[in-house]
Design a protein around this motif. Structure first.
Motif, short mmCIF file in Angstrom:
data_model
loop_
_atom_site.label_atom_id
_atom_site.label_comp_id
_atom_site.label_asym_id
_atom_site.label_seq_id
_atom_site.Cartn_x
_atom_site.Cartn_y
_atom_site.Cartn_z
N LYS A 11 0.93 -1.26 -0.02
CA LYS A 11 -0.05 0.04 0.02
C LYS A 11 0.82 1.25 0.16
O LYS A 11 0.56 2.30 -0.61
CB LYS A 11 -0.95 -0.11 1.19
N ARG A 12 1.99 1.10 0.80
CA ARG A 12 2.85 2.36 0.94
C ARG A 12 3.59 2.62 -0.49
O ARG A 12 3.58 3.80 -1.04
CB ARG A 12 4.08 2.32 1.76
N TRP A 29 11.95 2.57 -5.67
CA TRP A 29 11.67 1.43 -4.81
C TRP A 29 10.21 0.87 -4.86
O TRP A 29 9.88 -0.38 -4.73
CB TRP A 29 11.93 1.85 -3.31
N ALA A 30 9.12 1.76 -4.97
CA ALA A 30 7.89 1.36 -5.26
C ALA A 30 7.68 0.53 -6.44
O ALA A 30 6.86 -0.52 -6.49
CB ALA A 30 7.16 2.83 -5.16
N TRP A 31 8.24 1.19 -7.54
CA TRP A 31 8.35 0.31 -8.81
C TRP A 31 8.57 -0.95 -8.87
O TRP A 31 7.86 -1.88 -9.11
CB TRP A 31 8.80 1.35 -9.79
N LEU A 36 7.56 -6.94 -8.35
CA LEU A 36 7.91 -8.08 -7.68
C LEU A 36 6.62 -8.72 -6.99
O LEU A 36 6.43 -10.06 -6.94
CB LEU A 36 8.88 -8.06 -6.80
N SER A 37 5.72 -7.90 -6.63
CA SER A 37 4.55 -8.65 -6.08
C SER A 37 3.55 -9.00 -6.98
O SER A 37 2.70 -9.60 -6.59
CB SER A 37 4.02 -7.54 -5.02
N GLN A 38 3.69 -8.56 -8.13
CA GLN A 38 2.70 -8.97 -9.19
C GLN A 38 3.23 -10.05 -10.15
O GLN A 38 2.55 -10.63 -10.85
CB GLN A 38 2.27 -7.63 -10.05
N GLU A 39 4.37 -10.58 -10.04
CA GLU A 39 4.86 -11.28 -10.89
C GLU A 39 4.67 -12.95 -10.04
O GLU A 39 4.82 -13.16 -8.86
CB GLU A 39 6.52 -11.31 -10.96
N VAL A 89 10.02 1.06 -22.38
CA VAL A 89 11.40 0.43 -22.03
C VAL A 89 11.30 -0.33 -20.95
O VAL A 89 12.03 -1.50 -20.92
CB VAL A 89 11.88 2.06 -21.44
N PHE A 90 10.35 -0.18 -19.89
CA PHE A 90 10.32 -0.99 -18.75
C PHE A 90 8.78 -1.44 -18.36
O PHE A 90 8.02 -0.54 -18.88
CB PHE A 90 10.67 -0.46 -17.51
N GLU A 91 8.60 -2.38 -17.91
CA GLU A 91 7.27 -2.85 -17.31
C GLU A 91 6.85 -1.86 -16.23
O GLU A 91 7.83 -1.71 -15.36
CB GLU A 91 7.07 -4.29 -17.05
N TRP A 92 5.76 -1.22 -16.13
CA TRP A 92 5.28 -0.79 -15.08
C TRP A 92 4.01 -1.48 -14.36
O TRP A 92 3.18 -1.99 -15.04
CB TRP A 92 4.51 0.63 -15.53
N PRO A 93 4.33 -1.39 -13.10
CA PRO A 93 2.95 -2.18 -12.29
C PRO A 93 1.59 -1.51 -12.50
O PRO A 93 1.76 -0.47 -12.65
CB PRO A 93 3.37 -2.03 -10.85
#
Length: 194
Positions: A11-12, A29-31, A36-39, A89-93
């Motif tokens: 949540k943070r 850090w949040a990214w 990682l939480s979604q993989e 460029v990168f995956e975004w959550p």
């Protein structure tokens, strides 16, 4: 390293990415934390996680995005600008990790989801007779896009472009890829929606 599941931490992280401005280090850090939480699979070691955070922070700093003029003490940039720059460029959550599904008041009532893409994915699962195999769902979603159904815009070589809930003319489209569909399906399973 096990997959991150701590709700207060997640949540943070989601809160940081929803702010108007934040430091590149906090955004990185949040990214990484949300990705990682979604993989589905776990990824490497703690050292690898911190190395990714450092890589994303360095990349954000190189972008030279406009800093918040109200904060002269630290460099703070818009997470939304970082998201737009990261698009190809990168995956975004994805955003809806903590949205609770709305409860239908009547069995025939339609549940409204925050992101239109969520409803489109659920419709595709229904059209696939409950299958959540990505290749089948991507084919169905591409069919929706060809028919001009909302929220879809275009089909590209990278995936299917779609309009976010706050999209307005001139904004960039969101991109649904095989990998981001997998992450969204994982999230829907976690919430017990599918």
């Amino acid at each position: 390293m096990t997959k991150l599941k701590s709700k207060p931490i997640l949540k943070r992280a989601a809160h940081i990415l929803s702010q108007e401005f934040s430091t590149p280090k906090d955004i990185a850090w949040a990214w990484v934390t949300l990705l990682l939480s979604q993989e589905e699979e776990t990824r490497g070691s703690e050292a690898k996680r911190y190395s990714r955070i450092a890589e994303f922070e360095a990349w954000i700093l190189v972008l030279n995005l406009p800093s918040n003029p109200k904060n002269t003490e630290f460099i703070t940039v818009s997470p939304e600008e970082v998201k737009n720059a990261a698009r190809n460029v990168f995956e975004w959550p994805h955003d809806y990790i903590f949205d609770e599904p709305a409860k239908a008041k009547h069995p025939d009532s339609k549940v409204i989801h925050k992101e239109a893409i969520t409803q489109a994915i659920l419709d595709a699962i229904k059209d696939a007779n409950g299958s959540n195999e990505r290749s089948i769902l991507m084919a169905i979603l591409e069919g929706y896009a060809k028919e001009g159904k909302e929220p879809f815009a275009n089909i590209t070589t990278e995936g299917i472009e779609w309009r976010g809930s706050n999209w307005s003319e001139g904004d960039k489209y969101m991109l649904l890829t095989d990998k981001s569909l997998n992450n969204r399906l994982t999230n829907l399973r976690k919430k017990g929606i599918i």
